[in-house]
Design an enzyme around this catalytic site. Sequence first.
Site, PDB file in Angstrom:
ATOM      1  N   ARG A  65      12.695  13.124  79.711  1.00  0.00           N
ATOM      2  CA  ARG A  65      11.821  12.917  78.693  1.00  0.00           C
ATOM      3  C   ARG A  65      12.099  13.474  77.730  1.00  0.00           C
ATOM      4  NH1 ARG A  65       6.502  11.261  80.741  1.00  0.00           N
ATOM      5  NH2 ARG A  65       6.684  10.719  82.896  1.00  0.00           N
ATOM      6  N   MET A  90       1.827   5.456  75.869  1.00  0.00           N
ATOM      7  CA  MET A  90       1.510   5.492  77.104  1.00  0.00           C
ATOM      8  C   MET A  90       2.435   6.516  77.873  1.00  0.00           C
ATOM      9  SD  MET A  90      -0.986   4.019  77.508  1.00  0.00           S
ATOM     10  CE  MET A  90      -1.250   4.548  79.423  1.00  0.00           C
ATOM     11  N   ASN A 107      -4.484  11.516  68.592  1.00  0.00           N
ATOM     12  CA  ASN A 107      -4.564  10.283  69.533  1.00  0.00           C
ATOM     13  C   ASN A 107      -6.004   9.884  69.481  1.00  0.00           C
ATOM     14  OD1 ASN A 107      -3.839   8.888  71.930  1.00  0.00           O
ATOM     15  ND2 ASN A 107      -4.907  10.254  73.303  1.00  0.00           N
ATOM     16  N   HIS A 109      -8.991   8.217  72.376  1.00  0.00           N
ATOM     17  CA  HIS A 109      -9.139   8.203  73.556  1.00  0.00           C
ATOM     18  C   HIS A 109     -10.567   7.360  73.897  1.00  0.00           C
ATOM     19  CE1 HIS A 109      -8.755   8.737  78.121  1.00  0.00           C
ATOM     20  NE2 HIS A 109     -10.127   9.411  77.884  1.00  0.00           N
TER      21      HIS A 109
END
Length: 208
Positions: A65, A90, A107, A109
Amino acid sequence: MKKVGVLISGRGSNLQALIDAQARLGAYEIALVVSNVADAGGLARAEAAGIATRMIEHRAFGKDRERFERAIDAILRAAGIEIVALAGFMRVLTPYFVNAWRDKILNIHPSLLPAFPGRDTHARALEAGVKLHGCTVHLVREAVDDGPILGQAAIAVTPEDTPESLAARLLPVEHALYPLCLAAFAGGNVQPAAFPLALNFWVPAKPR
Ligand code: 4DW
Ligand code: GAR
């Protein structure tokens, strides 16, 4: 004017909202859109708006990652990006990336955090019997769906609501909230409100 890089994985309706509001709000400029998914609908939206796009497929980096994120980091820095906005992105970002861009990643949400972090937020909100649902714009931390809350907007839940109807009613609210929060953040001079603050505002007339 702050240069914003938007990370996406999908349809990009929140990206579209950020694009559509940028001239009106005049506080940020979307300079780059990065997708980790080749056929993400948001890439076409960016191209239609004349915004540079890059595709960095996480699969190409296997389980590493951090190497995937170093590639994204290099692209963002080369483009002079100052703020990163996740919009339906994602992939969980590791401490490496979160710390490299600490207090510079936003972000959105689809719940009133800290309620209903994670997936299936609308179904779980209905299951819990909440009468208010909503969306949250927050700074990104290592833990997912965690971090200082910049703004929230709420909608009423009706007895007839389904997860689909809630999602459909919330989406235009997301599209109103995210640009306002990004613009306020980009303009600097923001701090947590010292008193409860409820906002009501007009939402875009044009469906996305
Ligand atoms: C989020 C949280 C978890 C996953 C996907 C998205 C919400 C927003 C977000 C994206 N990346 C983040 C955040 C966040 O809040 N905080 C951090 N990074 N640090 C998730 O579990 N994704 C999995 C993959 C899904 C897929 O590719 O379809 C994963 O393994 O990363
Ligand atoms: C939006 O509803 C956003 O709130 C949600 O994904 C959707 C992306 O749609 N984000 C999350 O669930 C993050 N945990 P979009 O690609 O059309 O903007």
